[in-house]
Design a protein around this motif. Sequence first.
Motif, PDB file in Angstrom:
ATOM      1  N   PRO A 191       0.909  -1.257  -0.018  1.00 28.24           N
ATOM      2  CA  PRO A 191       0.024   0.053   0.198  1.00 28.24           C
ATOM      3  C   PRO A 191       0.958   1.197   0.025  1.00 28.24           C
ATOM      4  N   ILE A 192       1.986   1.255   0.571  1.00 25.90           N
ATOM      5  CA  ILE A 192       2.718   2.229   0.467  1.00 25.90           C
ATOM      6  C   ILE A 192       3.414   2.636  -1.037  1.00 25.90           C
ATOM      7  N   VAL A 193       3.608   1.796  -1.616  1.00 23.93           N
ATOM      8  CA  VAL A 193       4.175   1.938  -2.968  1.00 23.93           C
ATOM      9  C   VAL A 193       2.999   2.213  -3.943  1.00 23.93           C
ATOM     10  N   LEU A 194       1.795   1.859  -3.533  1.00 23.88           N
ATOM     11  CA  LEU A 194       0.527   2.343  -4.520  1.00 23.88           C
ATOM     12  C   LEU A 194       0.238   3.688  -3.962  1.00 23.88           C
ATOM     13  N   GLN A 195       0.508   4.219  -2.470  1.00 21.66           N
ATOM     14  CA  GLN A 195       0.130   5.534  -2.298  1.00 21.66           C
ATOM     15  C   GLN A 195       1.229   6.628  -2.960  1.00 21.66           C
ATOM     16  N   ALA A 196       2.237   5.910  -3.306  1.00 20.50           N
ATOM     17  CA  ALA A 196       3.287   6.889  -4.180  1.00 20.50           C
ATOM     18  C   ALA A 196       2.816   6.958  -5.422  1.00 20.50           C
ATOM     19  N   LYS A 200       0.073  10.370  -3.170  1.00 21.56           N
ATOM     20  CA  LYS A 200       0.138  10.816  -1.709  1.00 21.56           C
ATOM     21  C   LYS A 200       1.106  10.631  -1.183  1.00 21.56           C
ATOM     22  N   ARG A 201       2.437   9.980  -1.606  1.00 19.97           N
ATOM     23  CA  ARG A 201       3.723  10.078  -0.949  1.00 19.97           C
ATOM     24  C   ARG A 201       4.893  10.594  -2.214  1.00 19.97           C
ATOM     25  N   PRO A 202       5.702  11.364  -1.840  1.00 14.65           N
ATOM     26  CA  PRO A 202       6.627  11.790  -2.874  1.00 14.65           C
ATOM     27  C   PRO A 202       7.508  10.629  -3.375  1.00 14.65           C
ATOM     28  N   HIS A 203       7.675   9.703  -2.591  1.00 17.22           N
ATOM     29  CA  HIS A 203       8.488   8.367  -3.065  1.00 17.22           C
ATOM     30  C   HIS A 203       8.375   7.244  -1.924  1.00 17.22           C
ATOM     31  N   THR A 269       0.351  -0.316 -12.468  1.00 17.72           N
ATOM     32  CA  THR A 269      -0.429   1.047 -12.254  1.00 17.72           C
ATOM     33  C   THR A 269      -0.184   2.006 -13.491  1.00 17.72           C
ATOM     34  N   GLY A 270       1.036   1.546 -14.289  1.00 22.74           N
ATOM     35  CA  GLY A 270       1.374   2.515 -15.438  1.00 22.74           C
ATOM     36  C   GLY A 270       1.767   3.666 -15.107  1.00 22.74           C
ATOM     37  N   ARG A 271       2.259   4.026 -13.835  1.00 26.93           N
ATOM     38  CA  ARG A 271       2.512   5.336 -13.387  1.00 26.93           C
ATOM     39  C   ARG A 271       4.050   5.184 -12.883  1.00 26.93           C
ATOM     40  N   GLU A 272       4.688   6.261 -12.863  1.00 25.15           N
ATOM     41  CA  GLU A 272       6.070   6.466 -12.287  1.00 25.15           C
ATOM     42  C   GLU A 272       6.209   6.392 -10.798  1.00 25.15           C
ATOM     43  N   ILE A 273       6.842   5.488 -10.210  1.00 26.66           N
ATOM     44  CA  ILE A 273       7.057   5.417  -8.873  1.00 26.66           C
ATOM     45  C   ILE A 273       8.389   5.852  -8.354  1.00 26.66           C
ATOM     46  N   LYS A 274       8.659   6.806  -7.786  1.00 31.12           N
ATOM     47  CA  LYS A 274      10.214   7.174  -7.363  1.00 31.12           C
ATOM     48  C   LYS A 274      10.566   6.436  -6.177  1.00 31.12           C
ATOM     49  N   ALA A 275      11.815   5.801  -6.494  1.00 31.78           N
ATOM     50  CA  ALA A 275      12.442   5.009  -5.215  1.00 31.78           C
ATOM     51  C   ALA A 275      13.648   5.580  -4.878  1.00 31.78           C
ATOM     52  N   VAL A 276      13.693   5.820  -3.566  1.00 35.48           N
ATOM     53  CA  VAL A 276      14.926   6.362  -3.036  1.00 35.48           C
ATOM     54  C   VAL A 276      15.454   5.535  -2.097  1.00 35.48           C
ATOM     55  N   ILE A 277      17.006   5.125  -2.162  1.00 37.04           N
ATOM     56  CA  ILE A 277      17.806   4.208  -1.599  1.00 37.04           C
ATOM     57  C   ILE A 277      18.237   4.795  -0.231  1.00 37.04           C
TER      58      ILE A 277
END
Length: 329
Positions: A191-196, A200-203, A269-277
């Motif tokens: 759900p956190i990934v999907l919120q991004a 609803k979340r920046p990354h 989702t077909g959406r960009e999901i920014k991942a931050v290490i």
Amino acid sequence: MAVLVTGGAGYIGSHAVAALAERGEEIVVVDNLQQGHRDAVTGGKLYVGDLRDADFLETVFKENKIDSVIHFAANSLVGESMTLPGKYYHNNVYGTLCLLEKMIEHNVLRIVFSSTAATYGEPENVPIDEFDRTLPTNAYGETKLAMEKMMKWFDVAHGLKYVSLRYFNAAGAHPDGKIGEDHSPETHLVPIVLQAALGKRPHISVFGEDYETPDGSCIRDYIHVSDLAEAHVLAVHRLRSGADSAIYNLGNGQGFSVKEVIDIARNVTGREIKAVIEPRRAGDPAVLVASSDRARKELGWEPKFASLEDIIRSAWGWHLANPEGYAKG
């Protein structure tokens, strides 16, 4: 005769209620709505109250003919359990003691327990099986193990039969789209990934990419919530058939990495999901995957949602339709 579902307004509990309702079971739900939602309860009779309230619990048992219990009610945030262990022992362990004593008083001798693979701690083997050592690394896992041990001694003393189901990460939403996952705060990866994905979340944070795994990120089990609910129903049926107490793992047997979850979510989702290490979190093992061979053999459990893509797609459908969860207006 009814099945009592404690924590039945919560995420997994509400899906178990739905699974029982689909089979025509009589259902009684108890939830204090601390984390649960009224709108998540799609069947049965809801009582709002706390297991530690003796008068409340007596009313529930006196007003209903209960023959079995499925016990979900518990606090379950690992991080919080390390800073507020007293809260977890009082709610999880003492709450369970109150429930078991009331069950014995009313001669209800069957319980299915929603446990956790966190009872194992750092795994000796991968995949983990039920005979591996139990050495929790957090207070949450320790309370769940204490609850299991309590049930064992209630079995010895009173003949109370239990099935404890140990699993890691539930994900997804009910196939009909009516119920899904809504926690506050949200701590589960999917759900956190999907919120991004919803903005609803920046990354999404990836805690460590230098583990000894194929892509460097942690690997975990992900099971569709409806498949977990089905296992709880099957466990009730097994106890009703006269089976002895038992412990079962529920897992997919292979696991998926954090980066795999994010990549599949991007595709779904077909959406960009920014991942931050970000740096590793203390106490995060590289791989946590449970074997479910025993549950498949003895419970007849067979997950219907085999792929992570299917799991995430069902979750995405619910989050798209309910971006604010169960909140109204």
